[in-house]
Design a protein around this motif. Structure first.
Motif, PDB file in Angstrom:
ATOM      1  N   LEU A   9      37.056  51.809  46.090  1.00  0.00           N
ATOM      2  CA  LEU A   9      38.423  51.817  46.583  1.00  0.00           C
ATOM      3  C   LEU A   9      38.614  53.006  47.524  1.00  0.00           C
ATOM      4  O   LEU A   9      38.669  54.151  47.071  1.00  0.00           O
ATOM      5  N   ARG A  45      44.501  50.863  38.193  1.00  0.00           N
ATOM      6  CA  ARG A  45      45.026  49.503  38.031  1.00  0.00           C
ATOM      7  C   ARG A  45      44.414  48.540  39.050  1.00  0.00           C
ATOM      8  O   ARG A  45      44.127  47.391  38.733  1.00  0.00           O
ATOM      9  N   ALA A  46      44.202  49.013  40.274  1.00  0.00           N
ATOM     10  CA  ALA A  46      43.583  48.162  41.295  1.00  0.00           C
ATOM     11  C   ALA A  46      42.165  47.776  40.881  1.00  0.00           C
ATOM     12  O   ALA A  46      41.752  46.624  41.042  1.00  0.00           O
ATOM     13  N   ARG A  49      42.316  45.208  38.140  1.00  0.00           N
ATOM     14  CA  ARG A  49      42.615  43.878  38.695  1.00  0.00           C
ATOM     15  C   ARG A  49      41.347  43.242  39.262  1.00  0.00           C
ATOM     16  O   ARG A  49      41.122  42.042  39.114  1.00  0.00           O
ATOM     17  N   GLU A 106      46.586  43.287  33.620  1.00  0.00           N
ATOM     18  CA  GLU A 106      47.455  44.189  34.386  1.00  0.00           C
ATOM     19  C   GLU A 106      47.696  45.501  33.652  1.00  0.00           C
ATOM     20  O   GLU A 106      48.146  46.452  34.228  1.00  0.00           O
TER      21      GLU A 106
END
Length: 112
Positions: A9, A45-46, A49, A106
């Motif tokens: 990320l 959280r990303a 997911r 989530e």
């Protein structure tokens, strides 16, 4: 990354906000890290997911320090805040750990 098991990320500023490496077994996260500069900004959280999309409907699993372990720099609390719950105690590479389980991809924020 070629197998679709790793996710990096970027911050958009030429650095990494975090990384996750998925295990071969359904739901297992082998490695999850977030840069100290990006904590509490949605990076974890990303990545969760991303993992959840790989295994729709499956709980997510990882291991971390046991409660009270002085070596824990705060990961355990962070995972609990993300909605993980405590699972079985384990020993990995000769070190006492604990499995954590996320039933909701989530995550659920715990206030307090």
């Amino acid at each position: 990354m070629a197998e679709g098991r790793a996710f990096l990320l970027p911050t958009g500023e030429g650095e990494l906000a975090g990384a996750v490496i998925l295990g071969r077994a359904p739901g297992w996260i082998d490695y999850l890290t977030v840069s100290p500069h990006c904590r509490r900004r949605g990076a974890a959280r990303a990545m969760l997911r991303f993992a959840a999309a790989r295994w729709p409907g499956s709980p997510l699993y990882l291991t971390t320090f046991r409660a009270g372990d002085r070596a824990d720099p705060g990961y355990r609390v962070a995972f609990l805040r993300l909605g993980f719950v405590e699972g079985p105690l384990r020993v990995e590479f000769g070190y006492p750990t604990q499995q954590m389980i996320l039933f909701s991809p989530e995550g659920r924020r715990r206030d307090g």
